[in-house]
Motif scaffolding. Structure first.
Motif, PDB file in Angstrom:
ATOM      1  N   SER A 247      -0.996   1.299   6.766  1.00 11.85           N
ATOM      2  CA  SER A 247      -0.498   0.203   5.947  1.00 11.85           C
ATOM      3  C   SER A 247       0.785   0.631   5.255  1.00 11.85           C
ATOM      4  O   SER A 247       0.786   1.109   4.132  1.00 11.85           O
ATOM      5  CB  SER A 247      -1.564  -0.235   4.941  1.00 11.85           C
TER       6      SER A 247
ATOM      7  N   ASP B 244      -1.247  -9.257  11.343  1.00 10.56           N
ATOM      8  CA  ASP B 244      -1.030  -9.856  10.027  1.00 10.56           C
ATOM      9  C   ASP B 244      -0.979 -11.366  10.197  1.00 10.56           C
ATOM     10  O   ASP B 244      -0.301 -11.864  11.095  1.00 10.56           O
ATOM     11  CB  ASP B 244       0.285  -9.377   9.388  1.00 10.56           C
TER      12      ASP B 244
ATOM     13  N   GLY C  76      -4.659  -7.161   4.433  1.00 11.67           N
ATOM     14  CA  GLY C  76      -6.083  -7.345   4.705  1.00 11.67           C
ATOM     15  C   GLY C  76      -6.475  -8.809   4.749  1.00 11.67           C
ATOM     16  O   GLY C  76      -5.827  -9.625   5.398  1.00 11.67           O
TER      17      GLY C  76
ATOM     18  N   THR D 120      -6.431 -12.702   9.693  1.00 14.01           N
ATOM     19  CA  THR D 120      -5.904 -11.452  10.256  1.00 14.01           C
ATOM     20  C   THR D 120      -6.940 -10.773  11.159  1.00 14.01           C
ATOM     21  O   THR D 120      -6.593 -10.231  12.211  1.00 14.01           O
ATOM     22  CB  THR D 120      -5.448 -10.511   9.120  1.00 14.01           C
TER      23      THR D 120
ATOM     24  N   THR E  75      -6.529   2.604   9.669  1.00  9.91           N
ATOM     25  CA  THR E  75      -5.591   1.510   9.440  1.00  9.91           C
ATOM     26  C   THR E  75      -4.335   2.046   8.773  1.00  9.91           C
ATOM     27  O   THR E  75      -4.418   2.604   7.673  1.00  9.91           O
ATOM     28  CB  THR E  75      -6.213   0.465   8.489  1.00  9.91           C
TER      29      THR E  75
ATOM     30  N   CYS F 133      -7.526  -3.770   3.647  1.00 11.85           N
ATOM     31  CA  CYS F 133      -6.924  -3.616   4.980  1.00 11.85           C
ATOM     32  C   CYS F 133      -7.924  -2.992   5.950  1.00 11.85           C
ATOM     33  O   CYS F 133      -8.064  -3.424   7.094  1.00 11.85           O
ATOM     34  CB  CYS F 133      -5.687  -2.722   4.892  1.00 11.85           C
TER      35      CYS F 133
ATOM     36  N   HIS G   4       0.807  -1.222   0.000  1.00 11.97           N
ATOM     37  CA  HIS G   4       0.000   0.000   0.000  1.00 11.97           C
ATOM     38  C   HIS G   4       0.840   1.271   0.000  1.00 11.97           C
ATOM     39  O   HIS G   4       0.402   2.307  -0.464  1.00 11.97           O
ATOM     40  CB  HIS G   4      -0.933   0.019   1.212  1.00 11.97           C
TER      41      HIS G   4
ATOM     42  N   ASN H  27      -2.399  -3.325   9.164  1.00 16.52           N
ATOM     43  CA  ASN H  27      -2.076  -4.622   8.576  1.00 16.52           C
ATOM     44  C   ASN H  27      -1.583  -4.363   7.159  1.00 16.52           C
ATOM     45  O   ASN H  27      -1.668  -3.238   6.663  1.00 16.52           O
ATOM     46  CB  ASN H  27      -3.280  -5.589   8.611  1.00 16.52           C
ATOM     47  N   THR H  28      -1.031  -5.387   6.529  1.00 19.83           N
ATOM     48  CA  THR H  28      -0.429  -5.144   5.212  1.00 19.83           C
ATOM     49  C   THR H  28      -1.231  -5.724   4.049  1.00 19.83           C
ATOM     50  O   THR H  28      -1.205  -5.172   2.962  1.00 19.83           O
ATOM     51  CB  THR H  28       1.001  -5.696   5.120  1.00 19.83           C
TER      52      THR H  28
ATOM     53  N   SER I 128       3.951  -0.858   9.726  1.00 18.41           N
ATOM     54  CA  SER I 128       2.543  -0.453   9.838  1.00 18.41           C
ATOM     55  C   SER I 128       2.084  -0.185  11.268  1.00 18.41           C
ATOM     56  O   SER I 128       1.541   0.875  11.574  1.00 18.41           O
ATOM     57  CB  SER I 128       1.639  -1.518   9.209  1.00 18.41           C
TER      58      SER I 128
END
Lengths: 319, 397
Positions: free
Chosen positions: B156, B187, B106, B73, B154, B135, A108, B103-104, B161
């Motif tokens: 990311s 994660d 989702g 997750t 969130t 995510c 992301h 989180n990276t 993160s």
């Protein structure tokens, strides 16, 4: 309503052109990127990365700034195309003989990292992803950063890319319309017109030479459109209601759900819609267009947006 | 003096324990969680060691009263967040409850399974198979389950993160905008990340040896960690006793390369300096450094050189707890934040397991055996793809 008290010094956006004939979805109308991104790098970049970097660079040049002190980006879906490339190969090749490029570019924070690299910004760098409140999360992160560093300038933006798979899946769950959108017709499709795009801003706490001021932001999560409508009504009332010198901007083309939620606000004479279709971070593009074409005789602008059960109300003051 | 940010409780789940006390016992006993994964399905499970949470999805789901079909997750996140919030969950909430998570990828575990079928049939599956891909969807699921209706966001930023989500919570409390926040991240292991890291050639085929001259790479892990943070006002209202303070944070970008750290650790240095500045501390005040210490050639070189720059040849006691938990990616900043709090409360430095040989490029010699000592201030590093560098400082009350 939170008052972020942030000033917009420049804004840039890459969005689809308003449709002139019936369409099922809209792709962003990208510039050539000449002078914004070196051609060698451009070839390797996914659409979200190049749109973000292109708009970020344009934003800096509009403000006459070489760099920024921090970079903060919002994206709901992140780098979908690269994610899918890696996923597809992984499944097809049964986890064998894979190459890392798409994986590396799928995170992301790739756009924000690439912007940092391109403009040589070693300052604070963050990427927020919160569905229909991803841009709003980035804006709030910007506000927090500037409360610690009141003299700094932040490059803040948001965007998303549309892929054939995301279009098909979002149509399946009714987020995007499966009917074509007919421009000019007073017809309300059941769901939104799928699109993509980015909007970037140079923001600070300094009022000098600013285009506009972000004076209010309220985001909420609500599954029912009529409850969201009531909440919007309350927000507008708490800020003195809509005035003649206000402009009301609705960040989406009409669809049944948002039409119900915005009905009250839309009865106001000064209501406009953004004509570029809908995506989860479209508020950023909408806001960028607004400040770059601030309507004469308007003092404030309200911006209402929604994506799924996420709703946002923005209050912007002209400078 | 800026408003203090109190850490009131912690929640954690990793391969070395499904809650805070179990994790502490593993750290004290030197029990690593790295081994053969039982629940992840992948070709590589036979040859690549992982640090998997020893619990199937349905058990996690039942333990946190979530539907069993949700992404892993979300289940790990809820399990740890619920632990941190438990002492206060039955009380009336006088403040909006903010949830800063991270989180990276989702719900990638669900997406992988779904996407295979989608290629055969465009109408394959049901919405529940793909609507948690984002995510932010994971964070929203947990926020709703725990009744957190305030600010929800969130972070990311790859492997940093959850250091960034904790930082944001700290900033929000210090700015007076938030009084109660759960901050951290989660994660789960999935084929996507395992194969991604494998293509980069940085996965160790043996249990990793962070900061060792002969290190071979990292082991991937999974988990979740959360801190319950409160303002002074909320602390009084709840009558809560703080465990420690979140006193400093710094975020910088290396602006060098998409995946690699600059060899001199520029971003790392800037992040640590910024954290010391926000905490108003001199480097010598740090009693323990929880290293990012992934065990890769590149990270441990850049991080070590950056530490030499800041701390000189006599760095404070340091260790990488990734030798216990593997690299839990988006959860690692929060997992190590919980370990930092445990270190302060228990007065111990967890060992850097399996370390044997000094790296010649810098002076960092990690602690190899459990050490008991007074810990006042812990610096915890988290670095990631995209030049992302974040550092946090935790302090005794």
């Amino acid at each position: 309503m939170l008052n972020p008290g942030l000033y917009i010094h420049s804004a840039s956006t890459i969005v689809p052109a308003a449709p002139t004939e019936p369409v099922f979805c809209l792709s962003a109308q990208e510039p050539s990127y000449e002078g914004l991104i070196p051609p060698m790098q451009l070839r390797r970049m996914s659409k979200l990365v190049r749109m973000s970097l292109g708009a970020a660079r344009d934003c800096l040049s509009r403000a006459g700034a070489a760099t920024a002190d921090a970079i903060i980006m919002g994206t709901a879906f992140g780098c979908l195309a690269d994610t899918e490339v890696f996923l597809k190969k992984m499944l097809e090749q049964e986890e064998q003989m894979l190459t890392p490029t798409a994986f590396i570019q799928s995170t992301h924070n790739t756009p924000a990292g690439q912007i940092a690299l391109a403009i040589g910004c070693q300052g604070y760098n963050n990427t927020l992803s919160q569905q229909g409140q991803s841009f709003e999360s980035a804006l709030l992160a910007t506000s927090l950063y500037l409360s610690e560093h009141p003299d700094h300038q932040v490059l803040c933006g948001a965007g998303d890319e549309l892929t054939p798979t995301s279009l098909a899946l979002l149509q399946r769950i009714g987020m995007y319309s499966t009917e074509p959108y007919h421009p000019g017709k007073h017809h309300v499709p059941p769901a939104a017109l799928a699109a993509e795009g980015v909007g970037f801003f140079l923001l600070s706490k300094n009022a000098e030479a600013a285009l506009a001021r972000i004076s209010g932001l309220e985001s909420f999560h609500e599954a029912q459109a009529d409850k969201a409508a009531a909440r919007f009504h309350k927000i507008l009332e708490a800020c003195g209601g809509l005035r003649n010198t206000d402009l009301l901007l609705v960040g989406t083309l009409p669809d049944e759900r948002s039409e119900r939620a915005y009905a009250d606000a839309l009865s106001f004479g000064n209501a406009f819609r953004m004509q570029s279709g809908t995506w989860p971070t479209d508020t950023a593009a909408c806001l960028a267009k607004l400040v770059n074409h601030w309507p004469e005789h308007k003092e404030r602008a309200w911006l209402l947006s929604h994506w799924g059960s996420d709703w946002n109300a923005w209050l912007i003051e002209g400078c | 003096m800026s408003a203090p940010v109190f850490i009131v409780n912690t929640g954690i789940i990793t391969a070395i324990g499904s809650h805070t006390e179990a994790s502490k016992q593993s750290l004290l006993a030197g029990t690593s969680g790295i081994g053969k994964a039982q629940y992840l399905s992948s070709y590589w499970v036979e040859s690549i060691p992982l640090a998997e949470v020893a619990c199937p999805n349905f058990e996690l789901a039942d333990a946190c009263r979530m539907p069993r079909h949700l992404p892993r997750t979300a289940l790990l996140s809820c399990h740890a967040a619920q632990e941190a919030w438990a002492p206060f969950s039955k009380q009336p909430a006088p403040f909006p409850l903010a949830f800063f998570s991270a989180n990276t990828v989702g719900g990638m575990d669900k997406t992988e399974a779904f996407y295979a079928g989608l290629r055969q049939n465009p109408l394959h599956g049901t919405p529940a198979d793909f609507i948690y891909h984002e995510c932010g969807a994971i964070t929203r699921l947990v926020a709703r389950r725990l009744g957190f209706d305030g600010w929800v966001s969130t972070a990311s930023t790859a492997c940093s993160s959850s250091a960034n989500s904790i930082m944001q919570a700290g900033q929000a409390i210090r700015a007076g905008l938030v009084d109660v926040a759960l901050a951290g991240g989660a994660d789960a292991l999935c084929q996507f990340t395992l194969n991604g890291f494998n293509t980069l050639g940085i996965l160790d085929r043996q249990p990793c040896q962070p900061f060792d001259a002969g290190r071979r790479g990292l082991n991937l892990g999974e988990g979740a960690g959360y801190l319950l943070l409160m303002s002074e006002r909320a602390l009084r209202t709840y009558g809560a006793t703080p465990l420690a303070l979140l006193s400093g944070w710094g975020n910088a970008n290396d602006a060098y390369h998409q995946t690699a750290s600059s060899p001199e650790g520029t971003g790392n240095t800037l992040a640590m300096k910024a954290a010391l500045d926000t905490a108003s501390l001199q480097p010598e005040a740090i009693s323990y450094i929880n290293l990012h210490g992934t065990g890769t050639e590149n990270n441990d070189l850049a991080e070590g050189r950056a530490m030499d720059l800041i701390f000189g040849p006599q760095a404070p006691p340091a260790s990488s707890t990734k030798a216990f938990t593997g690299h839990t990616l988006g959860a690692s900043g929060a997992v190590e934040a919980v370990f930092s709090v445990l270190s302060i409360l228990g007065g111990f430095v967890p060992p850097n397991l399996r370390w044997k040989q000094q790296m010649p490029e810098h002076h960092v010699a990690p602690v190899t055996h459990l050490e008991h000592r007074e810990i006042r201030h812990v610096l915890s590093n988290s670095f990631g793809f995209g030049g992302a560098c974040s550092s946090l400082i935790f302090s005794a009350c």
